[in-house]
Design a protein around this motif. Structure first.
Motif, PDB file in Angstrom:
ATOM      1  N   TYR A  54       0.840  -1.194   0.000  1.00 26.26           N
ATOM      2  CA  TYR A  54       0.000   0.000   0.000  1.00 26.26           C
ATOM      3  C   TYR A  54       0.878   1.248   0.000  1.00 26.26           C
ATOM      4  N   ASP A  55       0.425   2.329  -0.658  1.00 27.09           N
ATOM      5  CA  ASP A  55       1.044   3.638  -0.459  1.00 27.09           C
ATOM      6  C   ASP A  55       0.684   4.058   0.964  1.00 27.09           C
ATOM      7  N   ALA A  56       1.603   4.748   1.631  1.00 30.83           N
ATOM      8  CA  ALA A  56       1.356   5.115   3.025  1.00 30.83           C
ATOM      9  C   ALA A  56       1.727   6.573   3.277  1.00 30.83           C
ATOM     10  N   LEU A  57       0.873   7.257   4.003  1.00 28.85           N
ATOM     11  CA  LEU A  57       1.121   8.628   4.437  1.00 28.85           C
ATOM     12  C   LEU A  57       1.370   8.594   5.937  1.00 28.85           C
ATOM     13  N   VAL A  58       2.531   9.109   6.356  1.00 27.39           N
ATOM     14  CA  VAL A  58       2.862   9.229   7.778  1.00 27.39           C
ATOM     15  C   VAL A  58       2.673  10.679   8.176  1.00 27.39           C
ATOM     16  N   GLN A  59       1.905  10.911   9.260  1.00 26.40           N
ATOM     17  CA  GLN A  59       1.713  12.237   9.828  1.00 26.40           C
ATOM     18  C   GLN A  59       2.209  12.172  11.275  1.00 26.40           C
ATOM     19  N   VAL A  60       3.260  12.920  11.589  1.00 32.67           N
ATOM     20  CA  VAL A  60       3.796  12.932  12.952  1.00 32.67           C
ATOM     21  C   VAL A  60       2.980  13.916  13.780  1.00 32.67           C
ATOM     22  N   ILE A  61       2.411  13.426  14.891  1.00 31.28           N
ATOM     23  CA  ILE A  61       1.573  14.286  15.730  1.00 31.28           C
ATOM     24  C   ILE A  61       2.227  14.621  17.071  1.00 31.28           C
ATOM     25  N   ASP A  62       3.394  14.014  17.342  1.00 33.07           N
ATOM     26  CA  ASP A  62       4.152  14.344  18.548  1.00 33.07           C
ATOM     27  C   ASP A  62       5.557  13.765  18.398  1.00 33.07           C
ATOM     28  N   GLY A  63       6.561  14.468  18.917  1.00 34.41           N
ATOM     29  CA  GLY A  63       7.918  13.945  18.968  1.00 34.41           C
ATOM     30  C   GLY A  63       8.683  14.024  17.657  1.00 34.41           C
ATOM     31  N   GLN A  64       9.730  13.158  17.556  1.00 31.10           N
ATOM     32  CA  GLN A  64      10.596  13.142  16.380  1.00 31.10           C
ATOM     33  C   GLN A  64      10.949  11.714  15.994  1.00 31.10           C
ATOM     34  N   VAL A  65      11.083  11.500  14.679  1.00 32.87           N
ATOM     35  CA  VAL A  65      11.391  10.178  14.143  1.00 32.87           C
ATOM     36  C   VAL A  65      12.310  10.308  12.939  1.00 32.87           C
ATOM     37  N   GLU A  66      13.142   9.307  12.740  1.00 30.24           N
ATOM     38  CA  GLU A  66      13.911   9.184  11.503  1.00 30.24           C
ATOM     39  C   GLU A  66      13.260   8.061  10.702  1.00 30.24           C
ATOM     40  N   ILE A  67      12.843   8.379   9.478  1.00 31.52           N
ATOM     41  CA  ILE A  67      12.263   7.384   8.585  1.00 31.52           C
ATOM     42  C   ILE A  67      13.206   7.220   7.401  1.00 31.52           C
ATOM     43  N   ILE A  68      13.585   5.989   7.135  1.00 32.09           N
ATOM     44  CA  ILE A  68      14.481   5.689   6.019  1.00 32.09           C
ATOM     45  C   ILE A  68      13.641   5.049   4.918  1.00 32.09           C
ATOM     46  N   PRO A  73      17.587   8.672   4.555  1.00 29.00           N
ATOM     47  CA  PRO A  73      17.010   9.082   5.840  1.00 29.00           C
ATOM     48  C   PRO A  73      16.247  10.408   5.753  1.00 29.00           C
ATOM     49  N   HIS A  74      15.151  10.473   6.485  1.00 26.22           N
ATOM     50  CA  HIS A  74      14.319  11.676   6.570  1.00 26.22           C
ATOM     51  C   HIS A  74      14.015  11.905   8.047  1.00 26.22           C
ATOM     52  N   HIS A  75      14.256  13.130   8.534  1.00 24.83           N
ATOM     53  CA  HIS A  75      13.995  13.459   9.933  1.00 24.83           C
ATOM     54  C   HIS A  75      12.700  14.256  10.006  1.00 24.83           C
ATOM     55  N   LEU A  76      11.730  13.721  10.725  1.00 27.53           N
ATOM     56  CA  LEU A  76      10.421  14.354  10.844  1.00 27.53           C
ATOM     57  C   LEU A  76      10.153  14.720  12.298  1.00 27.53           C
ATOM     58  N   LYS A  77       9.396  15.807  12.469  1.00 28.43           N
ATOM     59  CA  LYS A  77       8.982  16.252  13.794  1.00 28.43           C
ATOM     60  C   LYS A  77       7.478  16.531  13.755  1.00 28.43           C
ATOM     61  N   LYS A  78       6.927  16.857  14.905  1.00 28.87           N
ATOM     62  CA  LYS A  78       5.498  17.137  15.011  1.00 28.87           C
ATOM     63  C   LYS A  78       5.048  18.073  13.892  1.00 28.87           C
ATOM     64  N   GLY A  79       3.993  17.679  13.193  1.00 26.24           N
ATOM     65  CA  GLY A  79       3.445  18.484  12.105  1.00 26.24           C
ATOM     66  C   GLY A  79       3.942  18.087  10.736  1.00 26.24           C
ATOM     67  N   ASP A  80       5.032  17.293  10.664  1.00 28.19           N
ATOM     68  CA  ASP A  80       5.583  16.867   9.374  1.00 28.19           C
ATOM     69  C   ASP A  80       4.868  15.625   8.847  1.00 28.19           C
ATOM     70  N   VAL A  95      13.670   8.954  17.360  1.00 29.68           N
ATOM     71  CA  VAL A  95      14.742   9.808  17.880  1.00 29.68           C
ATOM     72  C   VAL A  95      14.385  10.231  19.303  1.00 29.68           C
ATOM     73  N   GLU A  96      13.110  10.490  19.518  1.00 22.20           N
ATOM     74  CA  GLU A  96      12.534  10.692  20.849  1.00 22.20           C
ATOM     75  C   GLU A  96      11.163  10.042  20.780  1.00 22.20           C
ATOM     76  N   SER A  97      10.500   9.917  21.897  1.00 25.53           N
ATOM     77  CA  SER A  97       9.155   9.335  21.859  1.00 25.53           C
ATOM     78  C   SER A  97       8.322  10.102  20.836  1.00 25.53           C
ATOM     79  N   PHE A  98       7.574   9.364  20.025  1.00 25.15           N
ATOM     80  CA  PHE A  98       6.760  10.042  19.018  1.00 25.15           C
ATOM     81  C   PHE A  98       5.478   9.286  18.750  1.00 25.15           C
ATOM     82  N   LYS A  99       4.506  10.030  18.190  1.00 20.93           N
ATOM     83  CA  LYS A  99       3.219   9.469  17.771  1.00 20.93           C
ATOM     84  C   LYS A  99       2.997   9.816  16.315  1.00 20.93           C
ATOM     85  N   MET A 100       2.356   8.884  15.602  1.00 25.75           N
ATOM     86  CA  MET A 100       2.069   9.139  14.190  1.00 25.75           C
ATOM     87  C   MET A 100       0.736   8.539  13.807  1.00 25.75           C
TER      88      MET A 100
END
Length: 107
Positions: A54-68, A73-80, A95-100
């Motif tokens: 499936y195509d997938a859309l990730v929306q970060v709603i809290d914290g920070q994540v590295e998605i490869i 690598p892509h560094h995302l934070k809240k709102g990205d 990278v830190e606790s996060f929600k998506m």
């Protein structure tokens, strides 16, 4: 088919908690066309490289994540947001606790 109550207002961020050293997922909507799932990851947690049909859309709603995605690598934070194309390898690391919110749509 919805797994949350329909026609009721709710907070995405408030609908999932963190767990120490773990990952939590809650499916919001599931159908044959795709699904929407809420995730929380404690710092240092992640998903090893995999791909999905499936195509997938990730929306970060809290914290920070590295998605490869496909080795990049892509560094995302809240709102990205980022789109992970179907059948392309991807992985993630908190990278830190996060929600998506993960929205997967069958192409």
């Amino acid at each position: 088919m919805a797994t949350f109550d329909t026609s009721k207002i709710f907070s995405m961020d408030g609908s999932i908690e963190y767990t120490s050293g773990g990952v939590i997922s809650k499916q919001i909507i599931k159908s044959k066309e795709g699904n929407v799932t809420l995730f929380s990851f404690d710092k240092g947690q992640g998903l090893t490289e995999h791909s999905a049909s499936y195509d997938a859309l990730v929306q970060v709603i809290d914290g920070q994540v590295e998605i490869i995605i496909d080795g990049n690598p892509h560094h995302l934070k809240k709102g990205d947001c980022i789109i992970m194309p179907a059948n392309v390898p991807h992985a993630l690391h908190a990278v830190e606790s996060f929600k998506m919110i993960l929205t997967m749509i069958k192409g």
